[in-house]
Scaffold this motif. Structure first.
Motif, PDB file in Angstrom:
ATOM      1  N   VAL A  12       0.839  -1.199   0.000  1.00 57.41           N
ATOM      2  CA  VAL A  12       0.000   0.000   0.000  1.00 57.41           C
ATOM      3  C   VAL A  12       0.871   1.245   0.000  1.00 57.41           C
ATOM      4  O   VAL A  12       0.628   2.200  -0.749  1.00 57.41           O
ATOM      5  CB  VAL A  12      -0.982  -0.003   1.198  1.00 57.41           C
ATOM      6  N   GLN A  13       1.916   1.259   0.817  1.00 49.95           N
ATOM      7  CA  GLN A  13       2.813   2.423   0.865  1.00 49.95           C
ATOM      8  C   GLN A  13       3.518   2.620  -0.478  1.00 49.95           C
ATOM      9  O   GLN A  13       3.661   3.747  -0.950  1.00 49.95           O
ATOM     10  CB  GLN A  13       3.846   2.267   1.982  1.00 49.95           C
TER      11      GLN A  13
ATOM     12  N   ILE B 242       1.101   4.213  -2.743  1.00 49.06           N
ATOM     13  CA  ILE B 242       0.949   5.636  -2.433  1.00 49.06           C
ATOM     14  C   ILE B 242       2.066   6.452  -3.072  1.00 49.06           C
ATOM     15  O   ILE B 242       1.820   7.491  -3.701  1.00 49.06           O
ATOM     16  CB  ILE B 242       0.935   5.859  -0.900  1.00 49.06           C
TER      17      ILE B 242
ATOM     18  N   SER C  96       1.613   6.430  -6.933  1.00 47.37           N
ATOM     19  CA  SER C  96       0.487   7.259  -7.391  1.00 47.37           C
ATOM     20  C   SER C  96       0.742   8.746  -7.162  1.00 47.37           C
ATOM     21  O   SER C  96       0.341   9.577  -7.980  1.00 47.37           O
ATOM     22  CB  SER C  96      -0.814   6.831  -6.707  1.00 47.37           C
TER      23      SER C  96
ATOM     24  N   ASN D 264      -3.308  11.623  -4.865  1.00 48.32           N
ATOM     25  CA  ASN D 264      -3.087  11.383  -3.444  1.00 48.32           C
ATOM     26  C   ASN D 264      -4.419  11.067  -2.773  1.00 48.32           C
ATOM     27  O   ASN D 264      -5.452  11.606  -3.159  1.00 48.32           O
ATOM     28  CB  ASN D 264      -2.448  12.611  -2.795  1.00 48.32           C
ATOM     29  N   SER D 265      -4.384  10.208  -1.763  1.00 48.66           N
ATOM     30  CA  SER D 265      -5.594   9.859  -1.029  1.00 48.66           C
ATOM     31  C   SER D 265      -5.269   9.775   0.458  1.00 48.66           C
ATOM     32  O   SER D 265      -4.439   8.962   0.873  1.00 48.66           O
ATOM     33  CB  SER D 265      -6.155   8.524  -1.516  1.00 48.66           C
TER      34      SER D 265
ATOM     35  N   VAL E  92      -6.163   6.291   1.902  1.00 51.89           N
ATOM     36  CA  VAL E  92      -5.166   5.245   1.666  1.00 51.89           C
ATOM     37  C   VAL E  92      -3.957   5.453   2.576  1.00 51.89           C
ATOM     38  O   VAL E  92      -3.379   4.493   3.085  1.00 51.89           O
ATOM     39  CB  VAL E  92      -4.759   5.189   0.168  1.00 51.89           C
ATOM     40  N   GLN E  93      -3.592   6.700   2.820  1.00 52.65           N
ATOM     41  CA  GLN E  93      -2.504   6.966   3.764  1.00 52.65           C
ATOM     42  C   GLN E  93      -2.880   6.500   5.167  1.00 52.65           C
ATOM     43  O   GLN E  93      -2.057   5.936   5.886  1.00 52.65           O
ATOM     44  CB  GLN E  93      -2.153   8.452   3.775  1.00 52.65           C
TER      45      GLN E  93
ATOM     46  N   LEU F 145      -4.881   4.100   5.778  1.00 49.70           N
ATOM     47  CA  LEU F 145      -4.877   2.637   5.732  1.00 49.70           C
ATOM     48  C   LEU F 145      -3.514   2.098   6.173  1.00 49.70           C
ATOM     49  O   LEU F 145      -3.439   1.095   6.892  1.00 49.70           O
ATOM     50  CB  LEU F 145      -5.229   2.142   4.320  1.00 49.70           C
TER      51      LEU F 145
ATOM     52  N   LEU G 238     -10.251   7.431   6.542  1.00 49.24           N
ATOM     53  CA  LEU G 238     -11.104   6.260   6.730  1.00 49.24           C
ATOM     54  C   LEU G 238     -12.119   6.532   7.837  1.00 49.24           C
ATOM     55  O   LEU G 238     -11.748   6.951   8.927  1.00 49.24           O
ATOM     56  CB  LEU G 238     -10.265   5.034   7.105  1.00 49.24           C
TER      57      LEU G 238
END
Length: 165
Positions: free
Chosen positions: A28-29, A32, A35, A42-43, A46-47, A49, A129
């Protein structure tokens, strides 16, 4: 000893299960970074997460780490002790430090966790989240898992200490 064996197996299963969170966190990192720098996307969710995965990994794996004796220990003297004296030191450590600390943390954080669930507490950051209550739930899970593993360690240490007496 059967109780200690069962508790140890439980800690091993949880430890081997959550170890995969480290790989997921890494992926996931990595996503990130790619992307953000390759596509300018950027999200915050997701960060967050990554934060949730990191907290889950370490808080759930703490009991496994205790079971395999992987926690940091300053053993300048401990390494030279006899197995009986090591067992005694460990018994004192569990009874005086670990168990009271975990019970205290559990007692004082439970109202916050209960309230977070009651209102389904949302994101830590805007756009994050919407499950902060799940993150807070890791605190009592951490405490209970460490208490159970501490009981297993105490059973083994008492057995070790009194077996050689």
């Amino acid at each position: 000893m059967r109780i200690a064996d069962w508790l140890d197996r439980f800690a091993i299963i949880t430890g081997h299960t959550v170890k995969w969170l480290a790989i997921l966190m890494l992926l996931v990192q990595f996503g990130i970074v790619i992307s953000r720098y390759a596509f300018g996307v950027n999200s915050i969710a997701v960060q967050e997460l990554v934060l949730y995965l990191h907290a889950s990994h370490f808080m759930i794996a703490a009991a496994y780490t205790l079971q395999v004796d992987g926690h940091v220990r300053v053993d300048i003297f401990y390494a030279r002790f006899t197995p009986k004296n090591k067992a005694l030191i460990d018994i004192v450590g569990h009874l005086i430090f670990l168990l009271p600390a975990m019970c205290t943390i559990l007692y004082f954080t439970w109202p916050s966790v209960r309230n977070a669930w009651a209102i389904k507490e949302g994101a830590i950051s805007v756009g994050g989240l919407p499950a902060s209550f799940l993150l807070k739930t890791l605190i009592p899970v951490f405490c209970v898992l460490l208490i159970l593993q501490s009981i297993s360690c105490l059973v083994r240490n008492f057995h070790s200490y009194f077996e050689k007496a």
